[in-house]
Design a protein around this motif. Structure first.
Motif, PDB file in Angstrom:
ATOM      1  N   LYS A 359      27.710  35.570  49.096  1.00 64.29           N
ATOM      2  CA  LYS A 359      27.354  35.359  50.482  1.00 64.29           C
ATOM      3  C   LYS A 359      27.621  33.920  50.879  1.00 64.29           C
ATOM      4  O   LYS A 359      28.147  33.630  51.926  1.00 64.29           O
ATOM      5  CB  LYS A 359      25.869  35.658  50.640  1.00 64.29           C
ATOM      6  CG  LYS A 359      25.512  36.209  52.002  1.00 64.29           C
ATOM      7  CD  LYS A 359      24.010  36.266  52.105  1.00 64.29           C
ATOM      8  CE  LYS A 359      23.518  37.641  52.458  1.00 64.29           C
ATOM      9  NZ  LYS A 359      22.088  37.753  52.304  1.00 64.29           N
ATOM     10  N   ARG A 360      27.271  33.005  49.968  1.00 60.25           N
ATOM     11  CA  ARG A 360      27.460  31.598  50.266  1.00 60.25           C
ATOM     12  C   ARG A 360      28.935  31.288  50.437  1.00 60.25           C
ATOM     13  O   ARG A 360      29.331  30.548  51.316  1.00 60.25           O
ATOM     14  CB  ARG A 360      26.898  30.755  49.130  1.00 60.25           C
ATOM     15  CG  ARG A 360      25.661  29.981  49.547  1.00 60.25           C
ATOM     16  CD  ARG A 360      25.104  29.256  48.364  1.00 60.25           C
ATOM     17  NE  ARG A 360      24.309  30.149  47.531  1.00 60.25           N
ATOM     18  CZ  ARG A 360      24.181  30.014  46.225  1.00 60.25           C
ATOM     19  NH1 ARG A 360      24.779  29.049  45.593  1.00 60.25           N
ATOM     20  NH2 ARG A 360      23.432  30.843  45.562  1.00 60.25           N
ATOM     21  N   LYS A 363      29.969  32.682  53.871  1.00 63.11           N
ATOM     22  CA  LYS A 363      29.359  32.162  55.091  1.00 63.11           C
ATOM     23  C   LYS A 363      29.267  30.647  55.150  1.00 63.11           C
ATOM     24  O   LYS A 363      28.791  30.104  56.124  1.00 63.11           O
ATOM     25  CB  LYS A 363      27.941  32.713  55.214  1.00 63.11           C
ATOM     26  CG  LYS A 363      27.942  34.203  55.408  1.00 63.11           C
ATOM     27  CD  LYS A 363      26.649  34.660  56.008  1.00 63.11           C
ATOM     28  CE  LYS A 363      26.698  36.149  56.260  1.00 63.11           C
ATOM     29  NZ  LYS A 363      25.432  36.650  56.721  1.00 63.11           N
ATOM     30  N   GLY A 364      29.680  29.999  54.100  1.00 64.41           N
ATOM     31  CA  GLY A 364      29.493  28.563  54.094  1.00 64.41           C
ATOM     32  C   GLY A 364      28.003  28.282  54.041  1.00 64.41           C
ATOM     33  O   GLY A 364      27.259  29.027  53.436  1.00 64.41           O
ATOM     34  N   ASP A 365      27.580  27.257  54.703  1.00 63.11           N
ATOM     35  CA  ASP A 365      26.190  26.872  54.577  1.00 63.11           C
ATOM     36  C   ASP A 365      25.387  27.352  55.775  1.00 63.11           C
ATOM     37  O   ASP A 365      24.725  26.583  56.442  1.00 63.11           O
ATOM     38  CB  ASP A 365      26.094  25.364  54.436  1.00 63.11           C
ATOM     39  CG  ASP A 365      25.002  24.988  53.445  1.00 63.11           C
ATOM     40  OD1 ASP A 365      24.898  23.823  53.145  1.00 63.11           O
ATOM     41  OD2 ASP A 365      24.264  25.888  53.026  1.00 63.11           O
ATOM     42  N   GLU A 366      25.449  28.624  56.027  1.00 62.55           N
ATOM     43  CA  GLU A 366      24.853  29.164  57.236  1.00 62.55           C
ATOM     44  C   GLU A 366      23.364  28.866  57.324  1.00 62.55           C
ATOM     45  O   GLU A 366      22.839  28.549  58.375  1.00 62.55           O
ATOM     46  CB  GLU A 366      25.083  30.678  57.265  1.00 62.55           C
ATOM     47  CG  GLU A 366      24.453  31.357  58.442  1.00 62.55           C
ATOM     48  CD  GLU A 366      23.715  32.609  58.038  1.00 62.55           C
ATOM     49  OE1 GLU A 366      23.792  32.990  56.864  1.00 62.55           O
ATOM     50  OE2 GLU A 366      23.061  33.185  58.887  1.00 62.55           O
ATOM     51  N   ALA A 367      22.724  28.947  56.151  1.00 58.14           N
ATOM     52  CA  ALA A 367      21.265  28.814  56.147  1.00 58.14           C
ATOM     53  C   ALA A 367      20.817  27.471  56.721  1.00 58.14           C
ATOM     54  O   ALA A 367      19.718  27.338  57.217  1.00 58.14           O
ATOM     55  CB  ALA A 367      20.741  28.963  54.728  1.00 58.14           C
ATOM     56  N   ASP A 368      21.712  26.481  56.660  1.00 60.11           N
ATOM     57  CA  ASP A 368      21.374  25.182  57.189  1.00 60.11           C
ATOM     58  C   ASP A 368      20.815  25.248  58.600  1.00 60.11           C
ATOM     59  O   ASP A 368      19.971  24.468  58.977  1.00 60.11           O
ATOM     60  CB  ASP A 368      22.639  24.315  57.237  1.00 60.11           C
ATOM     61  CG  ASP A 368      22.535  23.185  56.244  1.00 60.11           C
ATOM     62  OD1 ASP A 368      21.685  23.307  55.357  1.00 60.11           O
ATOM     63  OD2 ASP A 368      23.277  22.224  56.376  1.00 60.11           O
ATOM     64  N   ASP A 369      21.352  26.183  59.344  1.00 59.49           N
ATOM     65  CA  ASP A 369      20.920  26.225  60.732  1.00 59.49           C
ATOM     66  C   ASP A 369      20.075  27.445  61.057  1.00 59.49           C
ATOM     67  O   ASP A 369      19.477  27.519  62.113  1.00 59.49           O
ATOM     68  CB  ASP A 369      22.139  26.207  61.652  1.00 59.49           C
ATOM     69  CG  ASP A 369      22.578  24.786  61.915  1.00 59.49           C
ATOM     70  OD1 ASP A 369      23.114  24.535  62.962  1.00 59.49           O
ATOM     71  OD2 ASP A 369      22.331  23.936  61.048  1.00 59.49           O
ATOM     72  N   GLY A 370      20.061  28.397  60.150  1.00 55.63           N
ATOM     73  CA  GLY A 370      19.333  29.621  60.449  1.00 55.63           C
ATOM     74  C   GLY A 370      17.871  29.523  60.038  1.00 55.63           C
ATOM     75  O   GLY A 370      17.218  30.510  59.799  1.00 55.63           O
ATOM     76  N   GLN A 371      17.347  28.339  59.966  1.00 55.23           N
ATOM     77  CA  GLN A 371      16.010  28.188  59.422  1.00 55.23           C
ATOM     78  C   GLN A 371      14.947  28.102  60.519  1.00 55.23           C
ATOM     79  O   GLN A 371      15.228  27.940  61.679  1.00 55.23           O
ATOM     80  CB  GLN A 371      15.962  26.908  58.606  1.00 55.23           C
ATOM     81  CG  GLN A 371      16.457  25.755  59.419  1.00 55.23           C
ATOM     82  CD  GLN A 371      15.558  24.552  59.341  1.00 55.23           C
ATOM     83  OE1 GLN A 371      14.548  24.564  58.699  1.00 55.23           O
ATOM     84  NE2 GLN A 371      15.930  23.530  60.047  1.00 55.23           N
ATOM     85  N   VAL A 372      13.730  28.214  60.067  1.00 49.40           N
ATOM     86  CA  VAL A 372      12.611  28.076  60.988  1.00 49.40           C
ATOM     87  C   VAL A 372      12.254  26.600  61.064  1.00 49.40           C
ATOM     88  O   VAL A 372      12.019  25.958  60.048  1.00 49.40           O
ATOM     89  CB  VAL A 372      11.395  28.859  60.452  1.00 49.40           C
ATOM     90  CG1 VAL A 372      10.264  28.790  61.441  1.00 49.40           C
ATOM     91  CG2 VAL A 372      11.791  30.289  60.190  1.00 49.40           C
ATOM     92  N   ARG A 373      12.252  26.075  62.239  1.00 54.72           N
ATOM     93  CA  ARG A 373      12.024  24.632  62.339  1.00 54.72           C
ATOM     94  C   ARG A 373      10.540  24.281  62.435  1.00 54.72           C
ATOM     95  O   ARG A 373       9.981  23.641  61.586  1.00 54.72           O
ATOM     96  CB  ARG A 373      12.744  24.072  63.580  1.00 54.72           C
ATOM     97  CG  ARG A 373      14.192  23.827  63.326  1.00 54.72           C
ATOM     98  CD  ARG A 373      14.415  22.742  62.299  1.00 54.72           C
ATOM     99  NE  ARG A 373      14.044  21.428  62.794  1.00 54.72           N
ATOM    100  CZ  ARG A 373      14.132  20.338  62.072  1.00 54.72           C
ATOM    101  NH1 ARG A 373      14.542  20.405  60.835  1.00 54.72           N
ATOM    102  NH2 ARG A 373      13.800  19.184  62.582  1.00 54.72           N
ATOM    103  N   ILE A 375       6.548  25.115  62.849  1.00 53.39           N
ATOM    104  CA  ILE A 375       5.632  26.182  62.448  1.00 53.39           C
ATOM    105  C   ILE A 375       4.480  26.253  63.464  1.00 53.39           C
ATOM    106  O   ILE A 375       3.809  25.279  63.673  1.00 53.39           O
ATOM    107  CB  ILE A 375       5.046  25.893  61.059  1.00 53.39           C
ATOM    108  CG1 ILE A 375       6.124  25.394  60.117  1.00 53.39           C
ATOM    109  CG2 ILE A 375       4.336  27.094  60.532  1.00 53.39           C
ATOM    110  CD1 ILE A 375       7.279  26.285  59.921  1.00 53.39           C
TER     111      ILE A 375
END
Lengths: 375, 496
Positions: A359-360, A363-373, A375
């Protein structure tokens, strides 16, 4: 070397000597900073829980289907019998799971099972007093064979597939020479009781199995030895850099595999009572991988022991159902193949479990931006 | 929607792009445009939506709403293949090259040139590859193996590969994060050439200096929203930071000084199997010592030898006066030496596991009695670390894969701080980390040093070393070649 003990300044900050009190957990949850949600409170269940639940549903459905197709199979005694049949595979799969989770495979388990039978029956020759010492000896040998494989893999840096493939030939060669081509002997009555005896309606081997399952789950989840198996499978380098003694732990994983294989061999021998090349040891090698994979284990450290247990149960149910429906060996093989691939495809698509590495890459580093900022 | 005149002049125009992930609005009505022959920087903290926006463009993420125009025409991009056909090429932080294969094999993957027998035409491939590489003045032979090339050249191969596919739009995501100063210079040269040939370059970065050096325009995103676009020549650092963070941020300055304590770590004549040659130094409690040097100067090797992850050929180490010879990292952490590696995804984290598992790996190894993991009190301790390091995570059961770069880095710090180390080795702690988290990481280092932890900080970013360290040692070709006290060091002196 002097060892530094980890300081646990209760009521004091963790990273140094500042003497502010440790934040109270309830206070933190109340302020909403960060949550340690209990299982029920979490949004959704963990991957393993979801898999276990779906496997249990499959098991119940299979029992019901079997009850409809083959009248008389939906009885307690029949279900117990299926569970008993699943014991040797289940035990083998438990051991093999330790190896699978590290990202490895142990192709020697089947031959260890057969070896246990051939050597065990020969040494016991039906004598009661020989049962315990010979069993212990064989368990020790099984674990030792695994340990040697593990050491070659860890310190010799040989691929697990190659190492254990080679080991399987060595073990097979050994028991063929040992038996001189004609296996002889029979098991000790003690082993016969464990393998084939019952307490009331309950097979003794099933009780033994339950104890092993619980013990294995505890080892896998509550000891650093067990946990490190998951770490090494997910990221061996990070495991090393996190202070996991990777070499020793690989030896441990393969020892568990060898130990469980010889235990399965003992119980199987107790059931069939005599020495035989035909106890089907070789089948257990890949069937135990299949049980692990059906149980949701990946070669990247995700999964758990209980999944393999359920996987072994499902495989046994299917085989038994097809036998009673008069379907032959080839049909069973095809069915097993469909189940293995089908279950894994289900896990991947339903749960987004495509290997994280793949997956990585895509998708490259998609998770970098798909996170919850916030709380 | 009818394309306006402006749209037709654009190479790319993205309008009203929105995308929600479970629990997060990653993008909300974002716009972006790119002209032929410009470098357009995309700026924002981690979590701002930069990568998601580019994933929408690349067809990796399907947008919920919005239009993409390429060359003035409405484009449907629903898969990476669509994006490639539309002439969009990506140069990622993690490159999509297959290491054991050669340069030319990589350049034509998925589009092999074939002869009339439908067999791969290696001769043509070699010729084509050689021409493209020569045009770019990239010193790489088509038959070189990717694994043998340094990071900078790999990126250039990636760019050359894109040119083979007639790409017009290049998306570069933090391309310099793993490059040395010189390599960065060469890459910038190449980017300017692409620009001058009329290609459009979207350049994602955290480094403001690069934006001023390279870009023509800059667009800032914050929390998934479009903040604004500026001509680079008409803006300044302060304005961009304000746009990015939404508040004023002070540059990191180390103010308070304290006298360093006694020596904790002594290294004498340390020589490694790789690179490191005859290094000696002493490290005292409560000080932060920087190691400057180019990529490949042996900084990583030195730290990893101290951490027991690499073999020592000769030399001795003493920890608090006692001989210290770690055979593996486990020995180091047991003795109170911790290491935050430069490559956190590869060496630091279990991405598929949750925050809790990652943070307690090392600690549980040390705490375990007879292999039994300690459970009591672990969670409060983790929550405490999370609070102190300000890790942004909804719960300790969050999978680390879903955290941003800065938060991942904090998890690595937390994992190591759990063991209450006396010596902390830190390697490139702010690589791929946004401005806000960067300041927080410096703050963590300062707090630790105040608490008496001795810190050895290796970094390729000189400003970082200047603002954080008490002393700076310069490494070159495996040796210590110079050392500076904090006040006497200048950027120029170190570069020499």
């Amino acid at each position: 070397m002097e060892q530094v003990t980890v300081k646990w300044p209760e009521g004091k900050i963790a990273v140094g000597n500042e003497t502010r009190p440790t934040l109270n957990v309830n206070e933190m949850e109340a302020t909403g900073r960060v949550a340690d949600l209990s299982l029920a409170k979490r949004i959704g269940l963990s991957r393993e829980m979801r898999i276990y639940i779906s496997l249990l549903v499959v098991i119940i459905l299979l029992a019901l289907v079997s009850g409809v197709l083959v009248p008389g199979t939906l009885t307690a005694s029949h279900l117990l019998e299926i569970a008993r049949q699943a014991v040797p595979l289940g035990i083998t799969a438990i051991g093999h799971t330790f190896v699978i989770l590290t990202g490895g495979i142990d192709l020697a388990v089947g031959d260890i099972i057969t070896m246990t039978n051939i050597v065990g029956t020969d040494l016991m020759r039906g004598r009661a007093e020989a049962g315990l010492p010979v069993s212990l000896l064989l368990l020790f040998i099984g674990a030792g064979i695994g340990a040697i494989s593990g050491a070659i893999i860890a310190y010799g840096r040989v691929q697990p597939l190659v190492t254990t493939f080679g080991m399987s030939f060595v073990v097979r060669g050994f028991y063929l020479v040992y038996s001189g081509g004609t296996p002889k002997g029979s098991v000790s009555p003690i082993l016969r009781t464990i393998g084939a005896g019952r307490w009331g309606a309950v097979p003794i081997s099933l009780v033994v199995f339950c104890v092993i399952v619980v013990a294995a789950i505890i080892v896998a989840n509550r000891t650093t030895w067990g946990r490190s198996v998951f770490y090494m499978g997910n990221n061996p380098q990070a495991a090393l850099y996190s202070g996991v003694p990777v070499g020793r732990r690989l030896v441990f994983a393969y020892s568990m595999s060898g130990l469980m294989a010889s235990l399965a061999g003992l119980i199987l021998s107790g059931y069939i009572r005599i020495a035989s090349f035909e106890i089907g040891g070789a089948d257990y090698t890949l069937n135990s991988v299949a049980a692990g994979v059906i149980g949701g284990n990946t070669f990247t450290g995700q999964g758990g022991i209980f999944g393999s247990v359920l996987g072994a149960l499902i495989m046994t149910q299917v085989t038994s159902l097809m036998t009673s429906m008069g379907i032959g060996q080839s049909g069973k093989l095809i069915m097993n193949g469909i189940i293995i691939v089908g279950m894994v495809a289900l896990y991947s698509s339903q749960m987004g479990l495509v290997s994280s590495r793949r997956k990585r890459a895509v998708k490259g580093d998609e998770a970098d931006d798909g996170q919850v900022r916030s709380i | 929607m009818i394309p306006s005149a402006a749209v037709e002049n654009d190479l790319l125009r993205m309008e009203n792009i929105s995308k929600a992930f479970p629990g997060v609005q990653a993008l909300a009505g974002v716009q972006f445009d790119l002209r032929a022959g410009e470098v357009h920087a995309l700026l924002g903290e981690n979590g701002a939506g930069k990568t998601t926006l580019m994933n929408v463009l690349g067809g990796v993420v399907i947008r919920d709403a919005g239009e993409i125009y390429i060359g003035g025409r409405l484009a449907t991009i629903r898969s990476p293949q669509d994006a490639q056909k539309a002439g969009i090429a990506f140069v990622h932080q993690e490159l999509n090259l297959i290491e054991p294969l050669s340069v030319k094999e990589n350049m034509f993957i998925g589009r092999e040139l074939v002869n009339r027998w439908r067999l791969i035409d290696w001769k043509a491939a070699t010729a084509r590859a050689r021409k493209v590489l020569a045009d770019l003045q990239v010193p790489v032979h088509p038959d070189d193996r990717i694994a043998d090339l340094p990071m900078a050249l790999r990126q250039m191969v990636e760019i050359a590969k894109a040119l083979c596919f007639d790409a017009k739009i290049f998306v570069m995501d933090e391309p310099t994060s793993a490059l040395t100063v010189e390599e960065t210079g060469i890459l910038f040269h190449l980017i300017r050439r692409l620009r001058d040939e009329g290609k459009g370059i979207i350049y994602i970065t955290h480094r403001l200096e690069e934006i001023f050096e390279l870009s023509d325009r800059v667009t800032v995103l914050r929390n998934g929203r479009y903040v604004g676009t500026r001509e680079t020549a008409r803006t300044n650092r302060d304005e961009l930071v304000r746009m990015m963070v939404g508040r004023e941020v002070l540059g990191p300055v180390r103010e308070r000084r304290q006298a360093p304590g006694e020596t904790v770590l002594e290294v004498e004549g340390l020589t490694g199997v790789e690179r490191v040659r005859n290094v000696s130094f002493q490290l005292r409690t409560g000080e932060i010592v920087g190691i400057a040097g180019l990529q490949g100067s042996g900084r990583t090797e030195l730290l990893e030898m101290i951490f027991g992850a690499r073999r020592v050929r000769s030399g001795t180490m003493r920890l608090k006066g006692r001989p210290y010879a770690p055979r593996q990292p486990r020995d180091a952490v047991r003795m109170g030496i911790a290491y935050v590696p430069e490559d956190r995804e590869r060496k630091g984290l279990f991405l598929d596991f949750d925050v809790k598992t990652n943070m307690r790996v090392t600690g549980s190894e040390l705490e375990a009695k007879g292999g039994w993991m300690r459970e009591r009190g672990v969670v409060p301790r983790l929550l405490d670390l999370i609070a102190r390091l300000d890790v942004q995570t909804p719960s300790i059961h969050q999978t680390v894969k879903n955290l941003s770069g800065g938060n991942r880095q904090k998890v690595v710090f937390a994992k190591m701080l759990y063991t209450a180390p006396q010596v902390l080795l830190v390697n490139e702690p702010t690589r791929g980390v946004d401005v806000g988290a960067r300041a927080e990481i410096y703050d963590i280092l300062h707090r630790l040093s105040e608490e008496g932890v001795a810190i050895l900080l290796s970094s390729s970013e000189l400003p970082e070393l200047f603002s954080v360290c008490d002393r700076i040692w310069v490494m070159s070709e495996g040796r210590f070649v110079a050392s500076f006290e904090r006040d006497e060091a200048t950027q120029e002196a170190i570069m020499e």
